[in-house]
Design a protein around this motif. Structure first.
Motif, PDB file in Angstrom:
ATOM      1  N   LEU A  50       0.836  -1.204   0.000  1.00 12.54           N
ATOM      2  CA  LEU A  50       0.000   0.000   0.000  1.00 12.54           C
ATOM      3  C   LEU A  50       0.871   1.255   0.000  1.00 12.54           C
ATOM      4  O   LEU A  50       0.591   2.222  -0.716  1.00 12.54           O
ATOM      5  CB  LEU A  50      -0.929  -0.008   1.211  1.00 12.54           C
ATOM      6  N   VAL A  51       1.925   1.246   0.800  1.00 11.99           N
ATOM      7  CA  VAL A  51       2.825   2.400   0.866  1.00 11.99           C
ATOM      8  C   VAL A  51       3.530   2.605  -0.472  1.00 11.99           C
ATOM      9  O   VAL A  51       3.637   3.735  -0.968  1.00 11.99           O
ATOM     10  CB  VAL A  51       3.849   2.212   1.995  1.00 11.99           C
ATOM     11  N   ALA A  52       4.009   1.524  -1.066  1.00  9.04           N
ATOM     12  CA  ALA A  52       4.702   1.635  -2.351  1.00  9.04           C
ATOM     13  C   ALA A  52       3.771   2.171  -3.435  1.00  9.04           C
ATOM     14  O   ALA A  52       4.165   3.012  -4.252  1.00  9.04           O
ATOM     15  CB  ALA A  52       5.263   0.273  -2.762  1.00  9.04           C
ATOM     16  N   ARG A  53       2.534   1.699  -3.438  1.00  5.17           N
ATOM     17  CA  ARG A  53       1.577   2.154  -4.445  1.00  5.17           C
ATOM     18  C   ARG A  53       1.210   3.626  -4.255  1.00  5.17           C
ATOM     19  O   ARG A  53       0.861   4.311  -5.213  1.00  5.17           O
ATOM     20  CB  ARG A  53       0.321   1.287  -4.388  1.00  5.17           C
ATOM     21  N   ALA A  54       1.307   4.117  -3.013  1.00  7.33           N
ATOM     22  CA  ALA A  54       0.968   5.520  -2.742  1.00  7.33           C
ATOM     23  C   ALA A  54       2.045   6.486  -3.185  1.00  7.33           C
ATOM     24  O   ALA A  54       1.834   7.703  -3.163  1.00  7.33           O
ATOM     25  CB  ALA A  54       0.685   5.707  -1.255  1.00  7.33           C
ATOM     26  N   ALA A  55       3.196   5.966  -3.572  1.00  6.62           N
ATOM     27  CA  ALA A  55       4.244   6.765  -4.231  1.00  6.62           C
ATOM     28  C   ALA A  55       4.623   8.025  -3.449  1.00  6.62           C
ATOM     29  O   ALA A  55       4.756   9.106  -4.008  1.00  6.62           O
ATOM     30  CB  ALA A  55       3.808   7.140  -5.648  1.00  6.62           C
ATOM     31  N   GLY A  56       4.788   7.872  -2.148  1.00  3.52           N
ATOM     32  CA  GLY A  56       5.267   8.985  -1.341  1.00  3.52           C
ATOM     33  C   GLY A  56       4.204   9.781  -0.626  1.00  3.52           C
ATOM     34  O   GLY A  56       4.527  10.590   0.256  1.00  3.52           O
ATOM     35  N   LYS A  57       2.942   9.597  -0.985  1.00  2.72           N
ATOM     36  CA  LYS A  57       1.870  10.288  -0.263  1.00  2.72           C
ATOM     37  C   LYS A  57       1.431   9.431   0.934  1.00  2.72           C
ATOM     38  O   LYS A  57       1.423   8.202   0.845  1.00  2.72           O
ATOM     39  CB  LYS A  57       0.689  10.583  -1.182  1.00  2.72           C
ATOM     40  N   PRO A  58       1.079  10.059   2.049  1.00  2.00           N
ATOM     41  CA  PRO A  58       0.700   9.290   3.236  1.00  2.00           C
ATOM     42  C   PRO A  58      -0.544   8.441   3.006  1.00  2.00           C
ATOM     43  O   PRO A  58      -1.460   8.841   2.283  1.00  2.00           O
ATOM     44  CB  PRO A  58       0.434  10.374   4.287  1.00  2.00           C
ATOM     45  N   VAL A  59      -0.561   7.290   3.645  1.00  2.00           N
ATOM     46  CA  VAL A  59      -1.730   6.403   3.615  1.00  2.00           C
ATOM     47  C   VAL A  59      -2.438   6.512   4.967  1.00  2.00           C
ATOM     48  O   VAL A  59      -1.848   6.224   6.010  1.00  2.00           O
ATOM     49  CB  VAL A  59      -1.332   4.945   3.349  1.00  2.00           C
ATOM     50  N   SER A 262      -7.913   1.971  -5.710  1.00  2.00           N
ATOM     51  CA  SER A 262      -7.693   3.098  -6.625  1.00  2.00           C
ATOM     52  C   SER A 262      -6.445   3.906  -6.294  1.00  2.00           C
ATOM     53  O   SER A 262      -6.296   5.029  -6.756  1.00  2.00           O
ATOM     54  CB  SER A 262      -8.898   4.048  -6.591  1.00  2.00           C
ATOM     55  N   ILE A 263      -5.553   3.363  -5.488  1.00  4.18           N
ATOM     56  CA  ILE A 263      -4.437   4.160  -4.973  1.00  4.18           C
ATOM     57  C   ILE A 263      -3.650   4.835  -6.081  1.00  4.18           C
ATOM     58  O   ILE A 263      -3.356   6.038  -6.024  1.00  4.18           O
ATOM     59  CB  ILE A 263      -3.514   3.303  -4.093  1.00  4.18           C
ATOM     60  N   GLU A 264      -3.288   4.085  -7.115  1.00 10.13           N
ATOM     61  CA  GLU A 264      -2.425   4.655  -8.156  1.00 10.13           C
ATOM     62  C   GLU A 264      -3.050   5.863  -8.839  1.00 10.13           C
ATOM     63  O   GLU A 264      -2.399   6.902  -9.020  1.00 10.13           O
ATOM     64  CB  GLU A 264      -2.085   3.583  -9.211  1.00 10.13           C
ATOM     65  N   SER A 265      -4.312   5.764  -9.219  1.00 11.09           N
ATOM     66  CA  SER A 265      -4.949   6.880  -9.917  1.00 11.09           C
ATOM     67  C   SER A 265      -5.239   8.031  -8.966  1.00 11.09           C
ATOM     68  O   SER A 265      -5.172   9.197  -9.362  1.00 11.09           O
ATOM     69  CB  SER A 265      -6.248   6.417 -10.594  1.00 11.09           C
ATOM     70  N   THR A 266      -5.519   7.735  -7.709  1.00 13.58           N
ATOM     71  CA  THR A 266      -5.824   8.800  -6.756  1.00 13.58           C
ATOM     72  C   THR A 266      -4.592   9.632  -6.442  1.00 13.58           C
ATOM     73  O   THR A 266      -4.630  10.865  -6.467  1.00 13.58           O
ATOM     74  CB  THR A 266      -6.410   8.213  -5.459  1.00 13.58           C
ATOM     75  N   VAL A 267      -3.486   8.979  -6.132  1.00 12.76           N
ATOM     76  CA  VAL A 267      -2.282   9.739  -5.764  1.00 12.76           C
ATOM     77  C   VAL A 267      -1.669  10.454  -6.962  1.00 12.76           C
ATOM     78  O   VAL A 267      -0.842  11.359  -6.783  1.00 12.76           O
ATOM     79  CB  VAL A 267      -1.228   8.842  -5.080  1.00 12.76           C
ATOM     80  N   ALA A 268      -2.068  10.081  -8.171  1.00 15.60           N
ATOM     81  CA  ALA A 268      -1.552  10.777  -9.355  1.00 15.60           C
ATOM     82  C   ALA A 268      -2.093  12.195  -9.470  1.00 15.60           C
ATOM     83  O   ALA A 268      -1.540  13.013 -10.215  1.00 15.60           O
ATOM     84  CB  ALA A 268      -1.905   9.983 -10.610  1.00 15.60           C
TER      85      ALA A 268
END
Length: 408
Positions: A50-59, A262-268
């Motif tokens: 989950l952390v890796a998919r969030a690409a630096g944004k907090p989860v 939806s983590i990838e599209s959301t953090v984008a």
């Protein structure tokens, strides 16, 4: 309030191992069914994913998907996680005794909890309410005496995809606030009321985060992917416009979005400062049908064979731990070990008993391992979770239910 129980483990130090049901069964052989098990290696791997998919944004941890204070605390101690998204205000107040950033994910009408919140400066600093309607502000003001410090609130933006002037609604039915104008009007109302302070904005795109795109027929998968692509693009434009407009009214501390799916599209999206997730930690069966990620199944429940009504059928005690949502086969628990077992079409999973086909080799007293469909709902059925890592039972921790708590 007693401190939350701890299992004495560090998720960062745990590596996943291939699922070995024989080893899991041996590690828990002394336990009487029914009981629930969390594979800590898989749970830890899911947290890191989950952390890796969030690409630096907090989860932000969605606590309703965990429903165990010990595991929630372990996740929050893992780098990349920050804050809690709670299900109810009562739960948020309980968790805020130990955690300093708890957002209530849904509006509340709990007057007693509101009075408790308003009476405590410490809780007022830690807890944020969700609002999407002036009527909710009115209810809060009627429920609590005047003179308290401002209550932190977050504006809930509807993230659904609306087509044909709203005649087609794709997504969950949540907030009535959909447009930039509606969001700004509510933000101004909140800002004009001394009893409140607007600090955040949230939008949950359930039609992306909670809907698998890699299950069913090819036509179904392509249809879901097309809808999700259109929704992602529309929401990115609208959410950015809403956030920019609301920031002209107040200085937002956070903009929350998304979910496990939806983590990838959301953090984008630049407008989003954090993402919420929780279901991906246990990885129940509803998360098997996504092409964007592959979580490790981490949670199971176990029950025992008590009958052999006919050849090929074994009946286990209970087993009807059915998930919420639209009644369908995907809400039923799934027997996963021994292999080859399946629910029967006429009885499914029952409250008192569940017959299983394909059970020629099972005897009375043997145990069957199941996966459930929807994350934290498993914890409403058991008082504790047994934690296993690498074939060893390393701890047992209470669920909310085990601590005498039932919030919703």
């Amino acid at each position: 309030m007693t401190p939350s129980p701890t299992a004495g483990f560090d998720l960062t130090a745990l590596a996943p191992t291939p699922t070995d049901f024989a080893a899991l069964d041996e590690a828990t052989a002394h336990l009487d069914a029914p009981f629930a098990v969390v594979d800590l290696g898989a749970f830890a791997a899911n947290a890191r994913s989950l952390v890796a998919r969030a690409a630096g944004k907090p989860v932000r941890v969605a606590s309703k998907s965990v429903r165990c204070r010990s595991l929630t605390a372990a996740v929050l101690a893992t780098e990349g996680f920050s804050g809690i998204l709670a299900l109810t205000l009562a739960e948020a107040l309980w968790l805020a005794e130990e955690h300093d950033d708890v957002v209530v994910g849904y509006p509340t009408a709990d007057r007693r909890a509101l009075q408790q919140l308003a009476s405590s400066p410490r809780l007022l600093d830690r807890v944020t309410l969700m609002v999407d309607d002036v009527a909710q502000l009115d209810l809060v003001e009627r429920a609590v005496p005047a003179g308290h410090q401002p209550i932190r609130v977050c504006l809930d933006l509807d993230a659904s995809l609306r087509l044909l002037d709203g005649r087609i609604h794709l997504g969950v039915r949540r907030s009535p606030v959909h447009s930039v104008g509606q969001a700004v009007a509510l933000a101004r109302t909140v800002a004009a009321r001394p009893a409140f302070r607007l600090v955040g904005l949230m939008a949950y795109e359930g039609q992306v985060a909670g809907l698998g795109d890699n299950a069913g027929s090819l036509a179904h998968r392509l249809q879901i992917r097309a809808i999700q692509a259109a929704s992602i693009a529309e929401l990115a434009r609208r959410r950015a416009a809403v956030v920019a407009a609301v920031r002209e009214v107040v200085d937002l501390e956070f903009v929350n979005g998304g979910g496990t799916g939806s983590i990838e599209s959301t953090v984008a999206e630049d407008a989003v400062t954090e993402v919420a997730a929780g279901s991906g930690l246990y990885a129940p069966t509803l998360f098997d049908g996504y092409q964007r990620f592959r979580p490790h199944p981490a949670a199971y429940f176990v029950t025992s064979v008590v009958r052999r009504p006919v050849a090929g059928i074994a009946t286990v005690a209970g087993g009807g731990w059915v998930a919420s949502g639209v009644p369908a086969t995907d809400r039923l628990p799934r027997p996963v070990w021994p292999e080859g077992l399946r629910l029967t079409p006429l009885e499914g999973a029952g409250e008192a008993q569940t017959p299983l086909a394909g059970a020629a080799d099972l005897a009375v007293g043997d145990r069957v391992w199941f996966r459930h469909a929807k994350a934290g709902e498993l914890c409403e059925r058991v008082n504790e979770l047994h934690l296993v890592h690498d074939g060893v039972l390393v701890g047992t921790v209470p669920t909310y239910r085990g601590e005498g708590r039932a919030f919703l």
